[in-house]
Scaffold this motif. Structure first.
Motif, PDB file in Angstrom:
ATOM      1  N   GLY A 144      34.964  26.067  -8.395  1.00  8.19           N
ATOM      2  CA  GLY A 144      33.576  25.554  -8.974  1.00  8.19           C
ATOM      3  C   GLY A 144      32.868  27.045  -9.103  1.00  8.19           C
ATOM      4  N   ARG A 145      32.373  27.147 -10.313  1.00  8.29           N
ATOM      5  CA  ARG A 145      31.401  28.105 -10.444  1.00  8.29           C
ATOM      6  C   ARG A 145      29.953  27.855 -11.277  1.00  8.29           C
ATOM      7  NH1 ARG A 145      34.424  29.479  -7.299  1.00  8.29           N
ATOM      8  NH2 ARG A 145      35.707  31.465  -7.137  1.00  8.29           N
ATOM      9  N   TRP A 174      16.010  28.689  -8.364  1.00  6.40           N
ATOM     10  CA  TRP A 174      16.530  27.535  -8.375  1.00  6.40           C
ATOM     11  C   TRP A 174      18.090  27.807  -7.970  1.00  6.40           C
ATOM     12  CZ3 TRP A 174      14.053  22.928  -8.912  1.00  6.40           C
ATOM     13  CH2 TRP A 174      14.920  21.734  -9.091  1.00  6.40           C
ATOM     14  N   THR A 175      18.590  28.592  -8.910  1.00  9.30           N
ATOM     15  CA  THR A 175      20.170  29.005  -8.510  1.00  9.30           C
ATOM     16  C   THR A 175      20.574  29.327  -7.337  1.00  9.30           C
ATOM     17  OG1 THR A 175      20.100  29.780 -10.989  1.00  9.30           O
ATOM     18  CG2 THR A 175      21.994  30.273  -9.502  1.00  9.30           C
ATOM     19  N   GLY A 190      33.286  27.943   4.801  1.00  9.23           N
ATOM     20  CA  GLY A 190      32.643  28.629   3.577  1.00  9.23           C
ATOM     21  C   GLY A 190      32.523  27.835   2.469  1.00  9.23           C
ATOM     22  N   PRO A 191      31.714  28.427   1.636  1.00  9.64           N
ATOM     23  CA  PRO A 191      31.525  27.474   0.231  1.00  9.64           C
ATOM     24  C   PRO A 191      32.801  27.241  -0.408  1.00  9.64           C
ATOM     25  CG  PRO A 191      30.605  29.809  -0.063  1.00  9.64           C
ATOM     26  CD  PRO A 191      30.767  29.672   1.406  1.00  9.64           C
ATOM     27  N   GLN A 192      32.688  26.209  -1.089  1.00 12.24           N
ATOM     28  CA  GLN A 192      34.001  25.639  -1.829  1.00 12.24           C
ATOM     29  C   GLN A 192      33.647  25.448  -3.415  1.00 12.24           C
ATOM     30  OE1 GLN A 192      36.970  24.964  -0.277  1.00 12.24           O
ATOM     31  NE2 GLN A 192      35.922  26.113   0.951  1.00 12.24           N
ATOM     32  N   ALA A 193      32.268  26.117  -3.601  1.00 17.53           N
ATOM     33  CA  ALA A 193      31.950  26.607  -5.180  1.00 17.53           C
ATOM     34  C   ALA A 193      30.785  27.562  -4.798  1.00 17.53           C
ATOM     35  CB  ALA A 193      31.227  25.306  -5.724  1.00 17.53           C
ATOM     36  N   ALA A 194      30.627  28.280  -6.214  1.00 16.17           N
ATOM     37  CA  ALA A 194      29.624  29.460  -5.891  1.00 16.17           C
ATOM     38  C   ALA A 194      28.579  29.231  -7.203  1.00 16.17           C
ATOM     39  CB  ALA A 194      30.423  30.709  -6.070  1.00 16.17           C
ATOM     40  N   ALA A 195      27.399  29.714  -6.902  1.00 14.91           N
ATOM     41  CA  ALA A 195      26.343  29.668  -7.821  1.00 14.91           C
ATOM     42  C   ALA A 195      26.011  31.316  -8.109  1.00 14.91           C
ATOM     43  CB  ALA A 195      25.140  28.972  -7.726  1.00 14.91           C
ATOM     44  N   THR A 196      26.160  32.022  -9.118  1.00 18.47           N
ATOM     45  CA  THR A 196      26.181  33.403  -9.152  1.00 18.47           C
ATOM     46  C   THR A 196      25.153  33.480 -10.311  1.00 18.47           C
ATOM     47  OG1 THR A 196      28.278  33.515  -8.657  1.00 18.47           O
ATOM     48  CG2 THR A 196      27.519  35.360  -9.460  1.00 18.47           C
ATOM     49  N   ILE A 197      24.430  34.862 -10.313  1.00 24.11           N
ATOM     50  CA  ILE A 197      23.544  35.358 -11.026  1.00 24.11           C
ATOM     51  C   ILE A 197      23.835  36.646 -11.608  1.00 24.11           C
ATOM     52  CG2 ILE A 197      21.003  36.120 -11.547  1.00 24.11           C
ATOM     53  CD1 ILE A 197      20.309  34.340  -8.929  1.00 24.11           C
ATOM     54  N   GLY A 243      25.813  32.842  -4.021  1.00 29.17           N
ATOM     55  CA  GLY A 243      24.303  33.209  -3.920  1.00 29.17           C
ATOM     56  C   GLY A 243      24.316  34.811  -4.105  1.00 29.17           C
ATOM     57  N   GLN A 244      24.974  35.401  -4.987  1.00 26.35           N
ATOM     58  CA  GLN A 244      24.944  36.761  -5.184  1.00 26.35           C
ATOM     59  C   GLN A 244      24.197  37.157  -6.818  1.00 26.35           C
ATOM     60  OE1 GLN A 244      25.857  39.208  -2.628  1.00 26.35           O
ATOM     61  NE2 GLN A 244      25.930  37.221  -1.710  1.00 26.35           N
TER      62      GLN A 244
END
Length: 252
Positions: A144-145, A174-175, A190-197, A243-244
């Motif tokens: 998931g991304r 927010w992201t 560790g995270p099983q999904a990622a939110a990236t900017i 988170g990057q």
């Protein structure tokens, strides 16, 4: 129904794209579908959305479907997320490409009506899509991304872009809060999904170059290059990109 396969690096993935009818959206639809994903495209303009979906399909028989969604409405956005997961069996990504710009000639001439306009496009749509798709992305088994495209002004605000820069900064915050949720839910594994900017200066596409053949567009990111960067996020582990901020323009 379940997503079929195309034999590409994103084979079997199901990726939603918000704000899919613009030049960046069209490039992303082509890139993701060409890599094997089923792409679920959404936009507020049904006419432009239909054109973008048909163009992607005609290009290479891509698996792209369109959905007219009011992304300012949380219930409607949640219904879109639920429908997508139910129909295709999974959701592996949400790419946020909803944008807009308003500026002024100076800081003191900023019109707060511009803030009202930009808050909806730049922040509210990030809120609704992230809340609506969070759980489905978490269920993606590490795939998931959530992808936000931001702008350098969020980190070096300019006097005549106060509303726009503040909106982008809020969308980033927010992201990153979503990324922290993924981190906490992942625990020791560790995270099983990622939110990236992804941070850019500005975008450029072929039509802009044709209109201004002598312009250099220095520091601009081509929409096709942006699409490549977005597709590449699925080649990297969630823990590496969650988170990057990934800079596609020099960091100020």
């Amino acid at each position: 129904m379940n997503a079929e396969t195309n034999g590409g690096p994103l084979d079997g993935a199901v990726i939603a794209v918000a704000g899919a009818a613009g030049p960046a959206g069209r490039a992303v639809l082509l890139r993701l579908a060409g890599a094997g994903a089923t792409v679920v495209a959404a936009d507020a303009d049904p006419g432009r959305l239909s054109e973008a979906v048909e163009a992607a399909r005609e290009s290479n028989g891509a698996k792209v479907v369109g959905e007219t969604v009011d992304l300012l409405d949380l219930d409607a956005t949640r219904a879109w997320a639920e429908k997508t997961e139910k129909e295709f069996g999974r959701v592996d990504g949400l790419v946020h490409l909803v944008g807009g710009w308003r500026g002024s000639s100076s800081f003191t001439e900023t019109d707060l009506k511009d803030w009202d306009f930009l808050e909806k496009l730049l922040i509210r749509t990030v809120q609704t899509t992230s809340l609506a798709f969070h759980d489905a992305l978490q269920r993606g088994g590490g795939r998931g991304r959530y992808v936000l495209v931001s702008q350098v002004g969020a980190h070096k605000p300019q006097a005549n872009n106060a509303a726009y820069n503040a909106g982008k900064a809020a969308a980033e915050a927010w992201t990153l809060a979503m990324a922290d949720s993924f981190r906490k839910l992942g625990g020791d594994d560790g995270p099983q999904a990622a939110a990236t900017i992804l941070v850019i200066k500005a975008l450029v596409h072929d039509a802009m170059r044709a209109e201004r053949p002598n312009a250099k567009f220095a520091g601009f990111t081509d929409v096709k290059d942006l699409a490549d960067e977005i597709a590449g996020l699925w080649d990297r582990p969630a823990q590496e990109v969650n988170g990057q901020r990934l800079w596609l323009t020099p960091e100020p």
